[in-house]
Every structure is written in C-alpha cells, then in structure tokens.
Write a protein that holds these residues in place. Structure first.
Motif, PDB file in Angstrom:
ATOM      1  N   THR B  53     -11.322 -10.304 -24.954  1.00 43.68           N
ATOM      2  CA  THR B  53     -10.776  -9.363 -25.941  1.00 43.68           C
ATOM      3  C   THR B  53     -10.689 -10.030 -27.310  1.00 43.68           C
ATOM      4  O   THR B  53     -10.430 -11.234 -27.416  1.00 43.68           O
ATOM      5  CB  THR B  53      -9.360  -8.904 -25.542  1.00 43.68           C
ATOM      6  OG1 THR B  53      -8.520 -10.053 -25.535  1.00 43.68           O
ATOM      7  CG2 THR B  53      -9.368  -8.263 -24.171  1.00 43.68           C
ATOM      8  N   ASP B  55      -8.712  -8.966 -30.584  1.00 40.78           N
ATOM      9  CA  ASP B  55      -7.798  -8.005 -31.195  1.00 40.78           C
ATOM     10  C   ASP B  55      -7.666  -8.323 -32.677  1.00 40.78           C
ATOM     11  O   ASP B  55      -6.979  -9.257 -33.058  1.00 40.78           O
ATOM     12  CB  ASP B  55      -6.438  -8.087 -30.488  1.00 40.78           C
ATOM     13  CG  ASP B  55      -5.524  -6.958 -30.912  1.00 40.78           C
ATOM     14  OD1 ASP B  55      -5.909  -6.225 -31.863  1.00 40.78           O
ATOM     15  OD2 ASP B  55      -4.472  -6.818 -30.286  1.00 40.78           O
ATOM     16  N   GLY B  58      -3.811  -6.575 -33.635  1.00 41.24           N
ATOM     17  CA  GLY B  58      -2.605  -7.143 -33.039  1.00 41.24           C
ATOM     18  C   GLY B  58      -1.434  -6.188 -33.045  1.00 41.24           C
ATOM     19  O   GLY B  58      -0.297  -6.586 -33.257  1.00 41.24           O
ATOM     20  N   SER B  62      -3.062  -1.521 -29.805  1.00 38.00           N
ATOM     21  CA  SER B  62      -4.230  -2.280 -29.323  1.00 38.00           C
ATOM     22  C   SER B  62      -3.903  -3.031 -28.041  1.00 38.00           C
ATOM     23  O   SER B  62      -4.688  -3.071 -27.095  1.00 38.00           O
ATOM     24  CB  SER B  62      -4.732  -3.236 -30.410  1.00 38.00           C
ATOM     25  OG  SER B  62      -3.724  -4.183 -30.702  1.00 38.00           O
ATOM     26  N   GLN B  63      -2.686  -3.578 -27.963  1.00 33.90           N
ATOM     27  CA  GLN B  63      -2.290  -4.290 -26.747  1.00 33.90           C
ATOM     28  C   GLN B  63      -2.193  -3.337 -25.563  1.00 33.90           C
ATOM     29  O   GLN B  63      -2.526  -3.681 -24.427  1.00 33.90           O
ATOM     30  CB  GLN B  63      -0.955  -5.019 -26.968  1.00 33.90           C
ATOM     31  CG  GLN B  63      -1.093  -6.279 -27.822  1.00 33.90           C
ATOM     32  CD  GLN B  63      -2.080  -7.283 -27.275  1.00 33.90           C
ATOM     33  OE1 GLN B  63      -2.073  -7.573 -26.085  1.00 33.90           O
ATOM     34  NE2 GLN B  63      -2.973  -7.793 -28.132  1.00 33.90           N
ATOM     35  N   PHE B  66      -5.559  -2.896 -24.017  1.00 30.57           N
ATOM     36  CA  PHE B  66      -5.942  -4.023 -23.150  1.00 30.57           C
ATOM     37  C   PHE B  66      -5.221  -3.937 -21.810  1.00 30.57           C
ATOM     38  O   PHE B  66      -5.763  -4.291 -20.778  1.00 30.57           O
ATOM     39  CB  PHE B  66      -5.642  -5.358 -23.832  1.00 30.57           C
ATOM     40  CG  PHE B  66      -6.477  -5.584 -25.071  1.00 30.57           C
ATOM     41  CD1 PHE B  66      -7.768  -5.047 -25.153  1.00 30.57           C
ATOM     42  CD2 PHE B  66      -5.984  -6.324 -26.137  1.00 30.57           C
ATOM     43  CE1 PHE B  66      -8.519  -5.263 -26.287  1.00 30.57           C
ATOM     44  CE2 PHE B  66      -6.751  -6.533 -27.271  1.00 30.57           C
ATOM     45  CZ  PHE B  66      -8.018  -6.003 -27.360  1.00 30.57           C
ATOM     46  N   ASN B  80      -8.758 -14.298 -24.600  1.00 26.33           N
ATOM     47  CA  ASN B  80      -8.393 -13.582 -25.812  1.00 26.33           C
ATOM     48  C   ASN B  80      -8.862 -14.436 -26.969  1.00 26.33           C
ATOM     49  O   ASN B  80      -8.411 -15.570 -27.115  1.00 26.33           O
ATOM     50  CB  ASN B  80      -6.884 -13.393 -25.881  1.00 26.33           C
ATOM     51  CG  ASN B  80      -6.385 -12.553 -24.717  1.00 26.33           C
ATOM     52  OD1 ASN B  80      -6.753 -11.392 -24.576  1.00 26.33           O
ATOM     53  ND2 ASN B  80      -5.564 -13.172 -23.873  1.00 26.33           N
ATOM     54  N   VAL B 102     -11.159  -4.700 -31.044  1.00 29.63           N
ATOM     55  CA  VAL B 102     -10.350  -3.647 -31.656  1.00 29.63           C
ATOM     56  C   VAL B 102     -10.361  -3.871 -33.168  1.00 29.63           C
ATOM     57  O   VAL B 102     -10.050  -4.976 -33.622  1.00 29.63           O
ATOM     58  CB  VAL B 102      -8.903  -3.685 -31.115  1.00 29.63           C
ATOM     59  CG1 VAL B 102      -8.045  -2.658 -31.831  1.00 29.63           C
ATOM     60  CG2 VAL B 102      -8.911  -3.431 -29.611  1.00 29.63           C
TER      61      VAL B 102
END
Lengths: 320, 378
Positions: B53, B55, B58, B62-63, B66, B80, B102
């Motif tokens: 991932t 991101d 953040g 977005s989390q 995941f 990550n 993302v």
C-alpha cells in the motif's frame, strides 16, 4: 543333381522365389519332403535357408512360386498351415522371464492342446528335453543346449506332423548337438517330417536327405551317400608330395584331372576316373621331376563336397 | 476368437508383469505421486496475495479502504511504502504482486463529488493471478464504495431503503465454494489415467519384437484379436487399480464432493481405460521400438489431455476451430463425465452422449489395432 521324390510329400516347394527389393534371397527353389523324412538345409550364412523356412511357415510371402505344406497352399491359407507345423526360429524365441513349465503351458494354450492331454504332453516334452526337476527354472537361467531342447519341446507339444527347425544346434556344444539330433531322429521315426537347417556341414550326415544352398539356389540335393559319391562329378584322390606349389601347377593341365586344391599340406585331386589316374598320374608327375610320395583314392567327406560345390557355383556366378 | 488362446496370452502377460516388479511399481506408484504432485501443484484459487500500500493522504478514509483489503481473504497487506520507488522495488522483487495507491486528495474528492479514483498496480507477469487479483480488488473497492455511499446518503438524511437498487442474489451450484480444486481434481484423474494407461500397453508388442519372441508368436495360429484382448485384459485390471487409487485420493484426501454413483463411475472409467489402453496397444503395433512407442504415447495422450480436455482450460473459451478439434479427443468426454459424476451426481442416462462417444472411440481404436497387426514379417 538328384532330387529323389518322396512317396508321401508333406512339404512341396515349387519354383519358390523371394526378392527383397533388387536382392534375390531365394532363387527358383524346388524340393519335396516326405513323411518321416529328415531333410537338411546346408549352406553358408546368408544363403537363404532361413528365408525359405519362413516362407514355408507363412511368415514371408513368396515373390513367385508355390509352397504346399500338409497339402495347404501357404500363401493362401497360412493360418491352417500354422496349426499343423512346429517352428523353431533361428533366434531363441521362448519367454526368458517365464519358467520351463509356464512356457510349455503357454504354447499348449496357444495350440489348444486338449486339456486332458496337456499334462501328459508337457511331461513328455520335459522328459524329452531332459529338463526333469527344472520345471520351475526360469528359461533365462538355462544353458544353451537346454534352451534349444525346450524350444523343440514347445514346438512339438501339439504333435505337429511337420517341423521346421532353423539352425537349432547353432551355439550348442557338441555333446548337446548329438543329443538334439537323437531327438530329431526319434520324432522322424514317429512319422514327423523335419526340415532342419544348419551351417555345420558334418550335421548333413544325420539327415536322410540334404540340400546344399548357395546364394539362394539349391546346388545339390541327395542322401549323404549320393552326395559324396556323385555330386562332385568325379573321384577324389589324395596326393602327398615334396613341392606343393609346382605339383599343383603341373596337375592343372594333367590329362583326366578335373580340379585340384590344396588341403592342409597335401592336395585333393578331382579326376574323371580314379583307376585311370592312379595308373597314369605317378608317371606324369615323375616325368616332371615331381614324384608324389603318396597317391590314394579317398572317400570325400561331405565338407569336401560342399566346399567344392560352393566354390564352383560361386565361380560360375562371377563369370556369368 | 478362441477363449483358450486369449487366456494363454493373458496368463503369460500377467506372469511377465509380475516378474518385472520395477515396472509394476511404476505402474502403481506413478498415479499415486502424480495425484499428489499435480493435485497440490495446480491451484487456480487466489488466497492471501501480498499487497503493497502507498497511502499518499494518510486519512481515516484511506486507512478504512486498506482495512477492507486486509479483511478480504484474497489479500494480505505485506508492505506499507511511502514512495513510488519503494513500491516499484516491492513489485520488482516479487514481495508483492499487487499495489494500491491512494491519491493525496482522496478524502476531499470523495466528500465533494462522492467518488474518487485509486490506483492499482499489478504484476502481470503471471497474468492469471493478475486477472484474478484485479477482479477481487474491484470487488473489495466496490464493497468499500457501497459503505462510503451509505454514509454519504445517511448524512444527507435520506432514508436508506430508498437507495436500494436492483441486486443480484447469486447462488452457485455444484461447486458451492467455487473451489478450483473441486473441478480440477476430477479432470486430473483423467490426465493421469490417460498418461499411465497408454504407457502400460505401449510396450507390449514392441517388447515381443525387441526380445525376439514375436517371430515364434506369429508362427502360431494365434489370431490378432486374441492377442489384443489377451494383452489388454491384465492391463485393464491394473488400470482399474490405478483409477481406484486416483479416485479415492480425489474423494477422500482432496475432499472433492462425490455425488454420483459408483456404477456410473465404474462404467465410464472402464470405457475410458479401454480407449486409452487400445491407443497404447495400437502405437505398440505401429512403432517398432519400445522407447519410440512410449514416447509417442506420452505425446498423444498427456499433451492433448492437459491442453484440450477442459481439465484446466475451459473448452468454451477456446477458438472455435480448437473447440471443434476437442471433439476428437477421447479424454474430453471423460473429463466431462468425471466432473459431472463428482460434482453434479449425474447418472448414466444424463451422460449418454459422452459415454456413446467414448464407446465409439474405444471400438474404433481397437478395430484399427487388430487390423494393423500383421502376422507376417515382410
């Protein structure tokens, strides 16, 4: 050439020809084999002996000519012929990974030997081959002579009236060979017609009649006696002398001499008449300072006859 | 045809098989090992693909995305990363087969417009896995979108039932778990039996030729059909044993549901075995050397069965010409039959068409084999 006709022919070959491409393996071969007769095929390797036997067994189709076995045309009805023959091929062809009895049972089944008789027939074959006590030995563990006798046992299990044996004694030691021929004679005495090939010239003596084959052709047929007495077309003399070379040269042009060849450290002289040559040759040679130390008439062995005939035949072909 | 002669041949063949324990072991162990090797080796299911991932925002949203990936059984988040360079490295050294990025304005766009793109990067060097991964990723993202949409509507104060669009309630039949193993393993049995069956008989005639026993055999009154049936019979028994091994392993070890009847399985398996054994026998008649016959047997059985029988590669996705060719392939019918017997519980009546095809095939090969056997040496 003498081709005495047997009374009850079981095998009749008429003008058989077999060509492989342009190579003529069998060249207009005719002969007959009677009931209870042992007919030998003699000749060098590659003479065409196996090819003729294979034609008679229905394994090869003749290019021309006709073959009757047990009165049946082999080219037309090979299957009926196969029920009436036993065959031992040149190459050993029993199952080496089966034991003695299993091989016999297999051929008993293939030839549909009546079940009631099978046990007795197998017993007979084992006794004949001298394999008693080794019924369960794997064939691959048997010595050559035993293997060949077992192969014969398998070939006669169904009591065929005709047997084809292709070099059955090749690679077998002399004592075993002798024993094998005794078996063949016993079968012939029971009326079985046997066509047997060999490249051991001395084995012709065991045959009732023998045919000499060279390069696909029959060059002489007859009983061992007939072959020895007449096939050479003359009488044979043995001559011992001091100087082999000059004597040989002198004899080539001597009157009454048909042929002359070195035989060990003596000479074999083929003459038109033994009586006349025994009388005249010593003087003829003495005049040329080549007096023979010994000159006698000898009975030719079959080997002499065959060596002589094959040499003459091969020379004739080269000339042609 | 004489029973006596056929029996003599069969008994002799059994003795020869028995005396050659090494090839007997191969005949019995080969299907066993192949079943396990290929049964575990061939697996089209995608489970726990390592995901990378990146991101760039953040945010909570977005989390949450995941988390949806992590929650799915198809993916496991393995790395990550914080830069494209790291991401590229993760894909390059194959620690991850899939990466998801993302964008920095993800939450903003989602809140403003109700939709936002995310980037998926796939290692397509294995295109099958890549395709599956993309499909599953789309599903995961769709699930997440639905959640987000619900929240969005919720905040707008709209009643939830109004936005219930048309939905599909799918129900999968016959292979309810969509386990690829369930449809691969029955076909695998066909592949192994095609391989082993033809190998067994591909040696029988050439062995007689090479060992010099053929000359005597053809000088006897044995008929070509007697020879053929006599030689096929012991191998059919061996084939039954092999097939039983494979089928038992399929049903018990790999737990492929078996819903059909043993009668249907036995009948069709026998037909297939006869076809395959006859092919091996025919090759043995036509090709003089043992090695040659067994090599060709491998090529004409294993290869087309793997590629064209529908064992792994679906026939209806092949080009039309290739689809037509598969009708000529005996294993196609057996694969169809096995899948149907195992998964659908189909009986003999439903399977009449493939059974007929198999029967015709087996008879044709046998007639050809009996006719090509010549009892002459020239």
């Amino acid at each position: 050439m003498n081709a005495g006709q047997p009374a009850e022919p079981r095998i009749i070959a008429e003008d058989l020809v077999k060509r492989f491409g342009s190579f003529v393996a069998v060249d207009h071969v005719s002969f007959r084999v009677g009931r209870g007769e042992i007919f030998g095929f003699l000749g060098p390797n590659g003479a065409g002996k196996s090819t003729i036997i294979r034609i008679l067994c229905g394994l090869l189709r003749p290019s021309a000519g006709r073959a009757l076995v047990a009165g049946i045309d082999v080219a037309r009805d090979a299957e009926r012929v196969r029920e009436r023959i036993g065959y031992m091929s040149q190459k050993f062809s029993l199952y080496r990974d089966l034991d003695v009895e299993e091989n016999l049972k297999f051929f008993g089944g293939i030839y549909r030997v009546p079940r009631a008789e099978l046990g007795e027939r197998i017993r007979f074959a084992i006794d004949m081959a001298g394999l008693g006590g080794r019924e369960h030995a794997l064939v691959s563990n048997l010595a050559g002579g035993w293997q060949q006798r077992l192969a014969l046992g398998c070939a006669v299990l169904h009591r065929p009236p005709i047997l084809f044996l292709d070099e059955p004694t090749s690679g077998v030691e002399p004592a075993s060979r002798r024993r094998f021929w005794d078996l063949i004679h016993a079968l012939a005495a029971d009326g079985v017609s046997v066509l047997v090939s060999t490249h051991y010239m001395d084995e012709a003596e065991y045959c009732h009649r023998a045919a000499l084959i060279n390069q696909g052709r029959l060059i002489a047929v007859g009983s061992p006696e007939e072959l020895k007495n007449t096939a050479l077309g003359g009488d044979l003399l043995l001559l011992e002398c001091e100087m082999l070379g000059p004597t040989l040269a002198a004899l080539q042009s001597a009157p009454g001499v048909l042929d002359c060849s070195v035989f060990g450290n003596s000479l074999h002289v083929l003459v038109g008449s033994a009586e006349r040559s025994l009388r005249e040759l010593p003087d003829y040679l003495a005049q040329r300072r080549l007096p023979p130390t010994r000159l006698v008439r000898i009975q030719p062995s079959l080997e002499d006859v065959f060596v002589q005939l094959i040499a003459v035949d091969s020379a004739k072909r080269r000339a042609a | 045809m004489r029973w006596r002669r056929l029996k003599a041949i069969a008994v002799k063949e059994v003795l020869q098989i028995w005396r050659d324990p090494r090839s007997l072991m191969i005949a019995l162990l080969l299907p066993f090992t192949q079943m396990f090797l290929l049964g575990y080796g061939v697996n089209l299911d995608l489970k726990h693909l390592p995901v990378c991932t990146f991101d760039r925002e953040g945010s909570q949203l977005s989390q949450a995305l995941f988390k949806h990936f992590q929650a799915s059984q198809y993916f496991t988040i393995a790395r990550n990363v914080t830069s494209y360079a790291e991401l590229t490295a993760a894909i390059d050294d194959a620690t991850c087969g899939f990466a998801i990025v993302v964008p920095p304005d993800f939450s903003e766009r989602l809140n403003d417009t109700g939709s936002a793109p995310v980037q998926a990067i796939l290692d397509a060097s294995d295109d099958n896995t890549a395709n599956l991964a993309l499909g599953y990723a789309t599903a995961v993202v769709a699930g997440y979108s639905a959640d987000v949409q619900l929240h969005w509507f919720d905040r707008q104060g709209r009643p939830l039932q109004q936005i219930e669009p048309m939905t599909v309630q799918s129900r999968v039949w016959f292979n309810e778990d969509l386990e690829s193993r369930n449809f691969i393993i029955p076909g695998l049995v066909a592949v192994i039996m095609a391989l082993v069956g033809a190998q067994l008989t591909s040696l029988t005639i050439s062995r007689e030729r090479e060992r010099g026993t053929m000359e005597l055999l053809v000088s006897t009154p044995v008929k070509p059909v007697e020879l053929m049936f006599g030689k096929l019979a012991p191998y059919l028994v061996l084939g039954w044993l092999d097939a039983a091994f494979c089928l038992v392993i399929a049903a018990l070890w790999f737990a492929v549901p078996f819903r059909g009847t043993l009668v249907a399985l036995f009948l069709t398996t026998t037909l297939f075995l006869v076809a395959v054994l006859s092919i091996g026998y025919l090759l043995s008649v036509l090709i003089r050397s043992q090695v040659g016959a067994s090599q060709i047997a491998l090529v004409v059985t294993m290869l087309p069965t793997v590629l064209l029988s529908g064992y792994v590669f679906p026939i209806d996705q092949m080009p039309t010409v290739v689809q037509d060719i598969t009708y000529l392939l005996y294993s196609r019918y057996y694969v169809t039959i096995l899948k149907a017997v195992f998964l659908k519980g189909s009986g003999i009546l439903e399977l009449m068409t493939p059974i007929l095809f198999l029967a015709v095939y087996a008879s044709a090969v046998m007639i050809l084999a009996a006719r090509s056997f010549r009892k002459r040496l020239d």
